[in-house]
Scaffold this motif. Structure first.
Motif, mmCIF file in Angstrom:
data_model
loop_
_atom_site.group_PDB
_atom_site.id
_atom_site.type_symbol
_atom_site.label_atom_id
_atom_site.label_comp_id
_atom_site.label_asym_id
_atom_site.label_seq_id
_atom_site.Cartn_x
_atom_site.Cartn_y
_atom_site.Cartn_z
ATOM 1 N N LEU A 1 0.791 -1.206 0.026
ATOM 2 C CA LEU A 1 0.019 0.216 0.145
ATOM 3 C C LEU A 1 0.911 1.194 -0.100
ATOM 4 C CD1 LEU A 1 -3.009 -0.612 2.704
ATOM 5 C CD2 LEU A 1 -2.730 -1.286 0.141
ATOM 6 N N SER A 2 0.273 2.334 -0.611
ATOM 7 C CA SER A 2 0.977 3.617 -0.616
ATOM 8 C C SER A 2 0.113 4.308 0.326
ATOM 9 C CB SER A 2 0.746 4.453 -1.939
ATOM 10 O OG SER A 2 1.825 3.473 -2.912
ATOM 11 N N PRO A 3 0.822 5.723 0.848
ATOM 12 C CA PRO A 3 -0.247 6.513 1.780
ATOM 13 C C PRO A 3 -1.507 7.032 0.867
ATOM 14 C CG PRO A 3 2.001 7.038 1.810
ATOM 15 C CD PRO A 3 2.055 6.040 0.627
ATOM 16 N N GLY A 4 -2.418 6.824 1.315
ATOM 17 C CA GLY A 4 -3.640 7.260 0.822
ATOM 18 C C GLY A 4 -4.618 5.955 0.324
ATOM 19 N N ASP A 5 -4.030 4.795 0.130
ATOM 20 C CA ASP A 5 -4.783 3.862 -0.291
ATOM 21 C C ASP A 5 -5.961 3.376 0.673
ATOM 22 O OD1 ASP A 5 -3.394 3.422 -2.386
ATOM 23 O OD2 ASP A 5 -1.944 1.860 -1.913
ATOM 24 N N LEU A 6 -5.567 3.331 2.092
ATOM 25 C CA LEU A 6 -6.787 3.066 3.029
ATOM 26 C C LEU A 6 -7.716 4.206 3.004
ATOM 27 C CD1 LEU A 6 -4.618 1.706 5.941
ATOM 28 C CD2 LEU A 6 -6.188 0.495 4.758
ATOM 29 N N ASP A 7 -7.390 5.221 2.614
ATOM 30 C CA ASP A 7 -8.597 6.378 2.728
ATOM 31 C C ASP A 7 -9.334 6.066 1.303
ATOM 32 O OD1 ASP A 7 -6.770 7.493 4.659
ATOM 33 O OD2 ASP A 7 -6.571 9.517 3.796
ATOM 34 N N GLU A 8 -8.699 5.629 0.349
ATOM 35 C CA GLU A 8 -9.422 5.279 -1.034
ATOM 36 C C GLU A 8 -10.462 4.406 -0.676
ATOM 37 O OE1 GLU A 8 -5.637 6.610 -3.739
ATOM 38 O OE2 GLU A 8 -6.279 4.703 -3.681
ATOM 39 N N ALA A 9 -10.048 3.269 0.161
ATOM 40 C CA ALA A 9 -10.951 2.203 0.601
ATOM 41 C C ALA A 9 -12.072 2.769 1.268
ATOM 42 C CB ALA A 9 -10.260 1.301 1.232
ATOM 43 N N VAL A 10 -11.985 3.753 2.157
ATOM 44 C CA VAL A 10 -12.856 4.161 3.131
ATOM 45 C C VAL A 10 -14.029 5.104 1.865
ATOM 46 C CG1 VAL A 10 -13.694 5.903 4.724
ATOM 47 C CG2 VAL A 10 -11.609 4.210 5.096
ATOM 48 N N GLN A 11 -13.220 5.870 1.122
ATOM 49 C CA GLN A 11 -14.115 6.505 0.306
ATOM 50 C C GLN A 11 -15.093 5.678 -0.463
ATOM 51 O OE1 GLN A 11 -10.363 8.723 -0.896
ATOM 52 N NE2 GLN A 11 -12.141 10.525 -1.395
ATOM 53 N N VAL A 12 -14.691 4.639 -1.196
ATOM 54 C CA VAL A 12 -15.293 3.763 -2.258
ATOM 55 C C VAL A 12 -16.342 3.160 -1.173
ATOM 56 C CG1 VAL A 12 -13.913 1.742 -2.334
ATOM 57 C CG2 VAL A 12 -15.102 2.563 -4.267
ATOM 58 N N LEU A 13 -16.027 2.578 -0.058
ATOM 59 C CA LEU A 13 -16.979 1.779 0.801
ATOM 60 C C LEU A 13 -18.314 2.714 1.156
ATOM 61 C CD1 LEU A 13 -14.706 -0.192 2.691
ATOM 62 C CD2 LEU A 13 -15.955 -0.973 0.983
ATOM 63 N N LEU A 14 -18.066 4.028 1.144
ATOM 64 C CA LEU A 14 -19.094 4.992 1.830
ATOM 65 C C LEU A 14 -19.988 5.314 0.789
ATOM 66 C CD1 LEU A 14 -17.189 7.356 4.108
ATOM 67 C CD2 LEU A 14 -19.057 5.793 4.768
ATOM 68 N N ALA A 15 -19.214 5.462 -0.504
ATOM 69 C CA ALA A 15 -20.072 5.803 -1.706
ATOM 70 C C ALA A 15 -20.808 4.658 -2.720
ATOM 71 C CB ALA A 15 -19.024 6.589 -2.647
ATOM 72 N N TYR A 16 -20.146 3.295 -2.482
ATOM 73 C CA TYR A 16 -20.773 2.263 -3.128
ATOM 74 C C TYR A 16 -20.615 1.103 -2.475
ATOM 75 C CZ TYR A 16 -19.267 5.291 -7.053
ATOM 76 O OH TYR A 16 -19.275 6.578 -7.814
ATOM 77 N N ASP A 17 -21.780 0.279 -2.703
ATOM 78 C CA ASP A 17 -21.937 -1.113 -1.974
ATOM 79 C C ASP A 17 -21.329 -2.140 -2.731
ATOM 80 O OD1 ASP A 17 -23.730 -1.659 -3.868
ATOM 81 O OD2 ASP A 17 -25.435 -1.409 -2.508
ATOM 82 N N TYR A 18 -20.585 -1.917 -3.900
ATOM 83 C CA TYR A 18 -19.917 -2.901 -4.667
ATOM 84 C C TYR A 18 -19.214 -4.190 -3.782
ATOM 85 C CZ TYR A 18 -20.991 0.353 -8.504
ATOM 86 O OH TYR A 18 -21.398 1.233 -9.116
ATOM 87 N N ALA A 19 -18.473 -3.740 -3.097
ATOM 88 C CA ALA A 19 -17.404 -4.523 -2.396
ATOM 89 C C ALA A 19 -18.263 -5.459 -1.300
ATOM 90 C CB ALA A 19 -16.271 -3.646 -1.719
ATOM 91 N N ALA A 20 -19.580 -4.994 -0.992
ATOM 92 C CA ALA A 20 -20.258 -5.635 -0.046
ATOM 93 C C ALA A 20 -21.398 -6.439 -0.652
ATOM 94 C CB ALA A 20 -20.720 -4.542 1.082
ATOM 95 N N ARG A 21 -21.202 -6.628 -2.092
ATOM 96 C CA ARG A 21 -22.640 -7.400 -2.671
ATOM 97 C C ARG A 21 -22.357 -9.057 -2.427
ATOM 98 N NH1 ARG A 21 -24.248 -3.914 -7.885
ATOM 99 N NH2 ARG A 21 -24.633 -1.773 -6.644
ATOM 100 N N ASP A 22 -23.164 -9.868 -2.375
ATOM 101 C CA ASP A 22 -22.943 -11.247 -2.480
ATOM 102 C C ASP A 22 -22.737 -11.633 -3.669
ATOM 103 O OD1 ASP A 22 -25.516 -11.244 -3.661
ATOM 104 O OD2 ASP A 22 -26.587 -12.453 -1.928
ATOM 105 N N ALA A 23 -22.581 -13.085 -4.281
ATOM 106 C CA ALA A 23 -22.185 -13.231 -5.440
ATOM 107 C C ALA A 23 -23.338 -13.437 -6.273
ATOM 108 C CB ALA A 23 -21.574 -14.997 -5.437
ATOM 109 N N THR A 24 -24.508 -13.057 -5.991
ATOM 110 C CA THR A 24 -25.771 -13.201 -6.660
ATOM 111 C C THR A 24 -26.209 -11.630 -6.989
ATOM 112 O OG1 THR A 24 -27.531 -12.902 -4.954
ATOM 113 C CG2 THR A 24 -26.639 -15.180 -5.544
ATOM 114 N N GLY A 25 -25.483 -10.817 -6.432
ATOM 115 C CA GLY A 25 -25.672 -9.216 -6.315
ATOM 116 C C GLY A 25 -27.227 -8.883 -5.970
ATOM 117 N N SER A 26 -27.783 -9.789 -5.162
ATOM 118 C CA SER A 26 -28.903 -9.385 -4.915
ATOM 119 C C SER A 26 -29.028 -9.004 -3.154
ATOM 120 C CB SER A 26 -30.181 -10.772 -4.595
ATOM 121 O OG SER A 26 -29.469 -11.505 -4.148
ATOM 122 N N THR A 27 -27.923 -9.033 -2.503
ATOM 123 C CA THR A 27 -27.916 -8.864 -1.049
ATOM 124 C C THR A 27 -26.532 -7.843 -1.029
ATOM 125 O OG1 THR A 27 -28.823 -10.774 -0.253
ATOM 126 C CG2 THR A 27 -27.573 -9.554 1.481
#
Length: 458
Positions: free
Chosen positions: A406-432
């Motif tokens: 990781l570089s400085p800023g990478d963990l911040d990028e993770a937080v930003q994408v998780l707040l803005a989008y739920d893509y990384a927290a979808r199941d393998a059917t995309g329904s949950t």
């Protein structure tokens, strides 16, 4: 992300400090709901214009005082002393405005809010800070900032004074006192969320925008945690707030440099600094996909499972192999990971940073690992497990002394994408999908801080 060159990694504490604490920076406007049940007369605020922003601030300050009247004696075994030096609202657009304590002129407050320990006073800019926060992030962001400043007043009453900080700088570095203030803010917001506040009503659905404001107050990427003025990166600041929200006031008061992990780091190479810590999109894919395979293979094998390497497959359109998982998908039928390379994923990469791409890919490879453990890939457990394992992968990469990391800023990028989008927290059917963003960050952070033991899927 970075390539080879070694860097030192120190896990040490999390977030915010005393004077000149927060400054407004750009953000996306939100249609935030009002968080007040009626408002408080701002007449006790010095310099107030009696307008809506000061009414909101007065309401927050009033309930903050009530919270600490209730909480402080239980934690510190002595009564709470209300702010003695005054509460100040400053119109920095008015050249004739009087300066508050700890300043020489009114425009010293421009874009700022702070606690002045020498006068035991709190001040804010009502022209260029609080209304901007309200417009961009909603009422809860205003409350959060004032709760943070009140947190510094709590520290002063604990004995963490400017004199103590100067006398023992290694014991009370700025990044620690800032973390503690953010943690205290989290305890107050939880109290409000529990329905104990007389005038405020902050629901869980408003927390994401408030955390967005907290992210915007992070230190510039590449700031060392040992910098005397360091307030914390986005990951550390959000972590401190969430810990206060979940763990309570005693937990915040016990923070120290010995028990608090910090992730903020300076750049360790000129090349990484010149790239702002971001690899080009194609280069990121080229480096992270084999690394993800290696990590999850080791995880599955060590647990006695059998790993099947997913085929990394670029697509021109959003994958549809197994429901709507967003621009990256795990395809159970042929055990592949498909990722869209023409629009959405490259745009996220460009807008947020390369580890936005990294988190999405890590969560889909995590589903492949869960398949090897015969975990059902549909439902909340799958969504939560995939996100947590993405955090565990991130932890391993963060702790590396050399190689792909990781570089400085990478963990911040993770937080930003998780707040803005739920893509990384979808199941393998995309329904949950796991939500809201506050919860997604919490689950991911569990993997980062505790590793796979936090995930419960292996």
């Amino acid at each position: 992300m970075r390539h080879a060159s070694a860097w030192l990694v120190l896990l040490a504490t999390v977030l915010l400090t005393a004077s000149a604490c927060v400054q407004a920076v750009p953000g996306n406007p939100v249609a935030g709901e009002a968080v007040t049940r009626g408002t408080v007369d701002p007449g006790f605020i010095r310099g107030t214009d009696g307008g809506p922003i000061d009414r909101l601030a007065a309401t927050a300050i009033t309930d903050l005082d009530a919270f600490w009247q209730e909480t402080f004696p239980d934690v510190f075994d002595k009564p709470w002393q209300p702010i003695e030096g005054g509460i100040y609202s400053v119109d920095t657009a008015d050249p004739s405005a009087k300066p508050p304590p700890c300043t020489e002129q009114a425009n010293d407050v421009e874009g700022n809010a702070f606690y002045c320990p020498s006068a035991d006073a709190i001040a804010w800019d009502r022209a260029a800070l609080l209304p901007v926060l309200q417009d961009r992030f909603g009422d809860t962001a205003v409350v959060l900032v004032l709760a943070h400043e009140m947190g510094h007043a709590v520290q002063n009453r604990m004995g963490i004074t400017p004199e103590a900080e100067r006398r023992e700088p290694q014991r009370f570095p700025t990044i620690l006192t800032e973390a503690m203030a953010d943690c205290f803010a989290g305890t107050f917001v939880k109290w409000v969320n529990d329905g104990k506040s007389e005038h405020l009503n902050i629901g869980s659905d408003t927390l994401d925008s408030a955390l967005g404001a907290l992210i915007e107050f992070r230190d510039p990427v590449g700031t060392s945690q040992t910098d005397r003025s360091a307030h914390g990166n986005a990951f550390d600041r959000v972590s401190a707030f969430q810990d206060g929200y979940q763990q309570g006031t005693e937990f915040c008061a016990a923070m120290s440099v010995e028990n608090r992990p910090f992730t903020q780091q300076a750049f360790t190479s000129l090349d990484d600094r010149d790239r702002a810590g971001n690899l080009p999109f194609d280069e990121m894919l080229e480096n992270i996909t084999p690394d993800l395979n290696q990590y999850y293979q080791a995880l599955v094998t060590q647990a006695g499972g059998k790993w099947t390497e997913p085929k990394a497959t670029p697509t021109e359109e959003e994958p549809d192999c197994s429901g709507d998982q967003g621009p990256v998908a795990y395809c159970p039928a042929d055990k592949s990971v498909e990722f869209e390379v023409e629009a959405d994923l490259p745009e996220l990469h460009a807008d947020i940073g390369d580890y936005a791409t990294g988190v999405l890919l890590a969560s889909r490879y995590a589903l492949a690992a869960m398949a090897a453990f015969d975990v059902d890939l549909a439902g909340e457990r799958a969504a939560t497990g995939a996100l947590c394992l993405a955090g565990a992968y991130t932890r391993e990469v963060f702790l590396r002394q050399k190689g792909f990391g990781l570089s400085p800023g990478d963990l911040d990028e993770a937080v930003q994408v998780l707040l803005a989008y739920d893509y990384a927290a979808r199941d393998a059917t995309g329904s949950t999908a796991l939500g809201p963003g506050f919860k997604r960050v919490e689950v991911f952070r569990g993997g980062v801080l505790e590793g796979t033991k936090a995930c419960g899927v292996a």
